[in-house]
Structure formats: structure tokens, C-alpha cells
Design a protein around this motif. Structure first.
Motif, mmCIF file in Angstrom:
data_model
loop_
_atom_site.group_PDB
_atom_site.id
_atom_site.type_symbol
_atom_site.label_atom_id
_atom_site.label_comp_id
_atom_site.label_asym_id
_atom_site.label_seq_id
_atom_site.Cartn_x
_atom_site.Cartn_y
_atom_site.Cartn_z
ATOM 1 N N SER A 64 0.822 -1.216 0.000
ATOM 2 C CA SER A 64 0.000 0.000 0.000
ATOM 3 C C SER A 64 0.856 1.267 0.000
ATOM 4 O O SER A 64 0.318 2.363 -0.109
ATOM 5 N N TRP A 65 2.185 1.125 0.132
ATOM 6 C CA TRP A 65 3.098 2.277 0.131
ATOM 7 C C TRP A 65 3.794 2.350 -1.216
ATOM 8 O O TRP A 65 4.526 1.437 -1.591
ATOM 9 N N TYR A 66 3.609 3.433 -1.932
ATOM 10 C CA TYR A 66 4.249 3.636 -3.233
ATOM 11 C C TYR A 66 5.443 4.559 -3.018
ATOM 12 O O TYR A 66 5.324 5.776 -3.062
ATOM 13 N N TRP A 67 6.592 3.951 -2.743
ATOM 14 C CA TRP A 67 7.845 4.679 -2.570
ATOM 15 C C TRP A 67 8.747 4.391 -3.770
ATOM 16 O O TRP A 67 8.525 3.458 -4.530
ATOM 17 N N MET A 68 9.806 5.183 -3.935
ATOM 18 C CA MET A 68 10.775 5.024 -5.022
ATOM 19 C C MET A 68 10.089 5.033 -6.389
ATOM 20 O O MET A 68 10.234 4.100 -7.193
ATOM 21 N N ALA A 210 23.261 0.435 8.741
ATOM 22 C CA ALA A 210 22.890 1.838 8.558
ATOM 23 C C ALA A 210 22.743 2.197 7.085
ATOM 24 O O ALA A 210 22.176 3.245 6.755
ATOM 25 N N LEU A 211 23.212 1.327 6.199
ATOM 26 C CA LEU A 211 22.988 1.493 4.762
ATOM 27 C C LEU A 211 21.515 1.769 4.467
ATOM 28 O O LEU A 211 21.170 2.538 3.562
ATOM 29 N N TYR A 212 20.630 1.154 5.261
ATOM 30 C CA TYR A 212 19.200 1.232 4.966
ATOM 31 C C TYR A 212 18.553 2.546 5.398
ATOM 32 O O TYR A 212 17.334 2.684 5.302
ATOM 33 N N SER A 213 19.367 3.509 5.823
ATOM 34 C CA SER A 213 18.806 4.858 5.984
ATOM 35 C C SER A 213 18.388 5.404 4.619
ATOM 36 O O SER A 213 17.669 6.403 4.544
ATOM 37 N N LEU A 214 18.812 4.718 3.549
ATOM 38 C CA LEU A 214 18.338 5.104 2.218
ATOM 39 C C LEU A 214 16.816 5.029 2.135
ATOM 40 O O LEU A 214 16.182 5.731 1.344
ATOM 41 N N MET A 215 16.190 4.174 2.984
ATOM 42 C CA MET A 215 14.725 4.105 3.028
ATOM 43 C C MET A 215 14.143 5.404 3.570
ATOM 44 O O MET A 215 13.063 5.830 3.139
ATOM 45 N N ASN A 216 14.832 6.032 4.516
ATOM 46 C CA ASN A 216 14.368 7.313 5.047
ATOM 47 C C ASN A 216 14.402 8.387 3.970
ATOM 48 O O ASN A 216 13.501 9.220 3.876
ATOM 49 N N TYR A 217 15.454 8.345 3.161
ATOM 50 C CA TYR A 217 15.534 9.300 2.052
ATOM 51 C C TYR A 217 14.367 9.079 1.091
ATOM 52 O O TYR A 217 13.710 10.039 0.655
ATOM 53 N N ALA A 218 14.096 7.810 0.774
ATOM 54 C CA ALA A 218 13.001 7.496 -0.147
ATOM 55 C C ALA A 218 11.674 8.002 0.392
ATOM 56 O O ALA A 218 10.882 8.618 -0.330
ATOM 57 N N GLY A 219 11.420 7.761 1.681
ATOM 58 C CA GLY A 219 10.128 8.117 2.252
ATOM 59 C C GLY A 219 9.958 9.591 2.561
ATOM 60 O O GLY A 219 8.879 10.156 2.354
ATOM 61 N N LEU A 220 11.022 10.224 3.054
ATOM 62 C CA LEU A 220 10.906 11.609 3.522
ATOM 63 C C LEU A 220 11.241 12.631 2.447
ATOM 64 O O LEU A 220 10.727 13.751 2.482
ATOM 65 N N LYS A 221 12.103 12.276 1.493
ATOM 66 C CA LYS A 221 12.542 13.260 0.494
ATOM 67 C C LYS A 221 11.869 13.032 -0.863
ATOM 68 O O LYS A 221 11.501 13.986 -1.535
ATOM 69 N N LEU A 222 11.703 11.769 -1.246
ATOM 70 C CA LEU A 222 11.104 11.485 -2.552
ATOM 71 C C LEU A 222 9.581 11.414 -2.480
ATOM 72 O O LEU A 222 8.910 11.445 -3.504
ATOM 73 N N GLY A 223 9.055 11.303 -1.277
ATOM 74 C CA GLY A 223 7.615 11.384 -1.095
ATOM 75 C C GLY A 223 6.893 10.051 -1.086
ATOM 76 O O GLY A 223 7.392 9.034 -1.547
ATOM 77 N N THR A 224 5.693 10.086 -0.512
ATOM 78 C CA THR A 224 4.808 8.929 -0.484
ATOM 79 C C THR A 224 3.690 9.181 -1.483
ATOM 80 O O THR A 224 2.971 10.175 -1.382
ATOM 81 N N TRP A 225 3.540 8.282 -2.429
ATOM 82 C CA TRP A 225 2.603 8.457 -3.531
ATOM 83 C C TRP A 225 1.483 7.429 -3.452
ATOM 84 O O TRP A 225 1.566 6.451 -2.705
ATOM 85 N N TYR A 226 0.454 7.665 -4.255
ATOM 86 C CA TYR A 226 -0.648 6.704 -4.318
ATOM 87 C C TYR A 226 -1.096 6.549 -5.770
ATOM 88 O O TYR A 226 -1.388 7.549 -6.437
ATOM 89 N N PRO A 227 -1.118 5.314 -6.284
ATOM 90 C CA PRO A 227 -1.639 5.093 -7.634
ATOM 91 C C PRO A 227 -3.163 5.003 -7.584
ATOM 92 O O PRO A 227 -3.706 4.114 -6.924
ATOM 93 N N LYS A 228 -3.842 5.928 -8.240
ATOM 94 C CA LYS A 228 -5.313 5.945 -8.190
ATOM 95 C C LYS A 228 -5.875 4.602 -8.671
ATOM 96 O O LYS A 228 -5.500 4.115 -9.732
ATOM 97 N N GLY A 229 -6.772 4.041 -7.864
ATOM 98 C CA GLY A 229 -7.298 2.714 -8.154
ATOM 99 C C GLY A 229 -6.576 1.629 -7.377
ATOM 100 O O GLY A 229 -7.006 0.474 -7.365
ATOM 101 N N GLY A 230 -5.458 2.008 -6.727
ATOM 102 C CA GLY A 230 -4.722 1.052 -5.906
ATOM 103 C C GLY A 230 -3.608 0.343 -6.661
ATOM 104 O O GLY A 230 -3.394 0.545 -7.854
ATOM 105 N N PHE A 231 -2.889 -0.502 -5.935
ATOM 106 C CA PHE A 231 -1.762 -1.209 -6.525
ATOM 107 C C PHE A 231 -2.183 -2.190 -7.614
ATOM 108 O O PHE A 231 -1.372 -2.594 -8.451
ATOM 109 N N GLY A 232 -3.443 -2.573 -7.616
ATOM 110 C CA GLY A 232 -3.948 -3.410 -8.696
ATOM 111 C C GLY A 232 -3.760 -2.750 -10.048
ATOM 112 O O GLY A 232 -3.557 -3.428 -11.065
ATOM 113 N N LYS A 233 -3.802 -1.419 -10.088
ATOM 114 C CA LYS A 233 -3.593 -0.678 -11.340
ATOM 115 C C LYS A 233 -2.152 -0.838 -11.832
ATOM 116 O O LYS A 233 -1.893 -0.875 -13.044
#
Length: 503
Positions: A64-68, A210-233
Motif C-alpha cells: 500500500s506504500w508507493y515509494w521510489m 545503517a545502509l538502509y537509511s536510504l529508506m528514510n531518504y526514499a520516504g521523507l525526500k522522494l515522497g509517499t505516492w498513491y496510484p489511483k485505483g490502488g496497486f492493482g492498477k
């Protein structure tokens, strides 16, 4: 790839139609191969299937999370398309919210300056610390996405790259994620914000690089998105790309055996047919493929090896339809009124049903009118859970009411009396629907000893034309890594055919 005139065009079977399977199939078909995808369920998408109810709700059953977003974009670009050719993306603002108490909520804004102000309001000086933290995280993200995730992890020589060698110290592969976060931030709320992706997708923060702080960059800087209609789309879009390139999908067609002859898979047997193939991508559960579809001599790993793997969590999920709208809920809400560390210990260290669980609520009907009837609400509730736990209806109901007590107290709305639809999903369902090892939901935990070349191999060491894709091999768990995994596995199989042709 160009095949010589009058030569046999290799036929390939892909097992599983999750993101990794569809991705692999599309790339192989684009390269000129004949590709069949076999899916055991009636719907494509694996964990990203959708549940359509008779009374008008559409639930994303898994992701349900559209990151990266650039990973999705790269897939479509590789086939001459853009994501927007198939579905509409909306940037969520706030990206998500964290509930620390009924009157203590932290909304995470999409705008970076607002995010900096939020940090500063919680801990003086943390705005500058955030900038430094995310600068480091951005470096890891760019090196990771450009240099690491597209490597097959078959040799240490893959990492003899000038940028990788020069930046190895900065990647902090041997530094604890927990220590890294605490070297920047002291306030427990900020620490919880930074550590939450680890709980849902990995291991204890102390055991995660600590390599995985890249996830923080993805979530906080690149944003959290939503594909209209859901991931099924997204699944439908990738399926469309694959079919345009010639892929054929076969649903309700579980693979039951892989026939091996002279170090090659010679045929694939399903419940209704037995067909010869020149190559196979196993994008179903890796452990299931080895234990159930191959003989003992053809497996990469023993049962003891698998039992020692650190798995990411399973989940208890509820799909709820309500006959009313719910106040105080945004699209993504994390309920962190209880201690993150305690819940993590009860997943990774002393596996048990959690005593004071954290949980997550997705309410896509706040963003998308198409997923619920007019005036109704669509709720997806997820509680991380240790894999392979006992799972029965009584336990599910106990935790349903425990979670709903807290949700109703927070929202001030009665939810149970307005239930229009209810379905639960847990460990036994993951096993039944996806042959998921120990009922895991997210694959392998991202520990140091399960990073890059230390993950289960993308190549079968005994069978020359069998490669694996998905969340139990490189690059790891999550939707973007699964899309990448399919790409990497496809390239390895193509390399096998190319080498074969030159012999």
C-alpha cells in the motif's frame, strides 16, 4: 537479442505473477523469447492482488506504500512508456501520520521545509541534523540504486567498482542502523519515525545496517505516492506491457514439478499440463520451489539453512468496509502509542503474539472515491507479527478488538457497529495463497549477514537454466526491489542463452 534465422526461439516459463514474475516475463519477452507465466491463484499480482467485494469495496491485499517512484518509471520507460500512460499518481500530503497518543499526532508533510520545521519543533537543532542525515542517506540511495541493486550478487568481483570502493565507508554497511539514527536524534518521536520502516520490512534496528537509511531518504525526500485505483492498477499496467510484448499468462495453474535432465530443467509440470521449456524463472516462494518442485540433489539449500534465515515479519491484516466516513484518519496512519522496541523484540528475539502491538491503518478512500461506495470508508489494518506463529480465529478476533478499541478511542467514531464488510488475513493465509515460507509477508530481513551476495543465490548452482526472483533473493523485500529482481533474473537467463549460443 536477435535470433539466427530458422533457429529455435527459446521458450521460458516464469513461476509466479507477483511484481518480480511479471517484470522478468516482460524483459524476457522484449528480448525475443516466448514466455509463459504460471500463477497458482485466480488473479495476477501475488501479494499485490486486489479483493473486489460484492458490495463495492476494492482492497489492495498487500502493498500500500508507493515509494521510489523512479523504479516504477524505469520499468515503463524500458518499454517505451511512462507510468502515467497507465495510472494516475498522487503525492500524499501529509505522506503519513504517526499517532503517539489520542492527542499526540505527528503528520509528516510532503514539503521538505515543513518537515524541517516539524523536526525543529520537536527537538531543537534537529532540523540541521535532518539535513545532514538525509544528505548521507541520499548518497546511499544513489549508490545503492545505481550500483548495488541491479547486481546479481553472484561474485564479490561485482563490487570492484571505483565508486563503490571509494564510498564503502560512507555506505555504513557495518554500522548499526539504531546507532546511526541515535547519533543524529535524541527525541524518541524522531527515533520512532526513522526506525519504523525497519519494523515493517526488516529486523531489529540494532541488527540492520545503517545502509538502509536510504529508506528514510526514499520516504521523507522522494515522497509517499498513491496510484489511483490502488496497486492493482500497477499490476494491470505491468501485465499490459508484458502482454504487448507477447507474454502469455496462465492463472489457476499451479506448477507442481520441475523435471531435471543433464543439469537442465527440461519440462515444467502444472496441475493440467507437462510442457518442455528451455529456461525457468522461479518468482514464486524460493523455499517452496526448492523443497516441493525440485529433488534434493538439485536444491541450493538445505532445510537447516532455511530455518536459520532471519525472516521479515508476517502480518495480521483486516480488510474492513464501513457504512460511514471516519474522522481523524488520513491515508496512512501508524499507531505507535506503544513501544517500538518491545514489539520488535516480540517479532525477532522472542517470537510471540505481541503484548502491546503497534499497527498501521491505510484508508485509501480518503484519496480515492473508487475503492468504496459513496459515503463509505475502506480500511486496511496491518499488525506486524513474527512468522510461523500459531494462527486461529480466536487469536484474530482477540487482536481485532484490541486494535479496534484503540482505533475507536483515537478517532472518536464507532467503527464496529458500522461494519459493512470484514475479512481477516494472517500466517496460514500467506502459506496457503503464496506457499510463503513460515507465512512471512515481506521476505528476508535486511540484516548484515543477509545483504547482497549473502542472500539466497539468484542462480541455481546445479541447474544451468534455472534462476530465482522475488523477495527471498537479491535485492530484497519490497515492491521496487521485486521489480528490479525480475529484471536482474531475466538478464542472467539471457546471459545463459547468449553464452550457450557462442559455444
Amino acid at each position: 537479442m536477435f535470433h539466427k534465422p530458422n533457429t529455435h526461439i527459446p521458450e521460458i516459463a516464469v513461476i509466479g505473477s507477483g511484481f518480480a514474475g511479471i517484470s522478468a516475463a516482460a524483459y524476457l519477452a522484449k528480448s525475443g523469447y516466448k514466455v509463459d507465466v504460471y500463477e497458482k491463484n485466480n488473479d495476477l499480482g501475488g501479494r499485490a492482488r486486489q479483493l473486489h467485494t460484492e458490495n463495492g469495496y476494492i482492497f489492495d491485499m498487500g502493498p500500500s506504500w508507493y515509494w521510489m517512484p523512479e523504479v516504477f518509471e524505469k520499468f515503463f520507460n524500458d518499454f517505451g512508456h511512462k507510468a502515467s500512460d497507465f495510472y494516475e499518481l498522487e503525492l500524499l500530503d501529509p505522506g503519513f501520520s504517526i499517532v503517539f497518543g489520542i492527542d499526540d499526532v505527528m503528520d509528516i508533510p510532503a514539503d521538505y521545509q515543513s518537515l524541517t520545521a516539524l523536526f525543529e519543533s520537536i527537538e531543537k537543532g534537529s532540523g540541521e541534523q535532518l539535513a545532514s542525515f538525509l544528505t548521507e542517506a541520499e548518497y546511499k540511495y544513489k549508490i545503492g540504486m545505481d550500483k548495488l541493486v541491479y547486481k546479481p550478487g553472484l561474485s564479490v568481483f561485482e563490487f570492484l567498482d571505483a565508486d563503490l570502493i571509494k564510498g564503502m565507508f560512507k555506505l555504513q554497511v557495518f554500522t548499526s542502523f539504531s546507532k546511526h539514527v541515535r547519533s543524529f536524534f535524541k527525541h524518541p518521536k524522531l527515533i520512532a519515525l526513522m526506525e519504523f520502516p525497519v519494523l515493517f520490512l526488516g529486523a531489529m534496528p540494532e541488527d540492520t545496517p545503517a545502509l538502509y537509511s536510504l529508506m528514510n531518504y526514499a520516504g521523507l525526500k522522494l515522497g509517499t505516492w498513491y496510484p489511483k485505483g490502488g496497486f492493482g492498477k500497477v499490476v494491470q499496467a505491468m501485465k499490459s506491457v508484458a502482454e504487448t510484448n507477447g507474454v502469455k499468462f496462465h492463472t489457476d495453474e499451479a506448477v507442481v514439478h520441475l523435471e531435471v535432465k543433464d543439469k537442465l530443467i527440461s519440462s515444467v509440470r502444472t496441475k493440467t499440463l507437462d510442457k518442455r521449456y528451455d529456461g525457468v524463472i522461479a518468482a514464486a516462494d524460493y523455499h517452496h520451489v526448492e523443497e516441493q518442485l525440485l529433488g534434493n540433489a538439485d536444491r541450493n539449500y538445505t532445510a537447516a539453512y532455511w530455518d536459520k534465515r532471519v525472516l521479515a515479519p508476517s502480518s495480521l491484516i483486516f480488510y474492513l468496509g464501513l457504512t460511514k466516513r471516519v474522522k481523524r484518519l488520513g491515508h496512512h496512519t501508524l499507531f505507535f502509542e506503544e513501544e517500538l522496541k518491545q514489539h520488535a523484540i516480540e517479532i525477532y528475539k522472542t517470537p510471540q503474539w505481541p503484548s502491546k502491538p503497534l499497527f498501521y491503518v491505510c484508508c485509501p478512500s480518503k484519496t480515492d472515491d473508487s475503492v468504496a461506495p459513496d459515503g463509505h470508508e475502506n480500511l486496511f489494518i496491518l499488525m506486524p507479527l513474527a512468522p510461523d506463529m500459531e494462527d486461529n480465529e480466536d487469536l484474530r478476533e482477540k487482536y481485532f478488538h484490541m486494535i479496534l478499541d484503540r482505533l475507536e478511542a483515537y478517532t472518536g467514531d464507532q467503527i464496529r457497529v458500522h461494519l459493512d464488510y470484514k475479512k481477516s488475513y494472517c500466517v496460514s493465509d500467506f502459506k496457503a495463497d503464496y506457499n510463503s515460507y513460515k507465512g512471512n509477508a515481506y521476505g528476508l530481513a535486511n540484516t548484515l549477514m543477509q545483504t547482497a551476495n549473502l542472500k539466497p543465490s539468484i542462480r541455481n548452482n546445479h541447474i544451468n537454466n534455472l534462476f530465482y526472483a522475488g523477495q527471498l533473493t537479491v535485492p530484497g523485500p519490497g515492491v521496487p526491489p521485486s521489480i528490479i529482481s525480475g529484471n536482474v533474473a531475466a538478464k542472467q537467463l539471457i546471459k545463459y542463452f547468449n553464452n550457450k549460443e557462442t559455444l
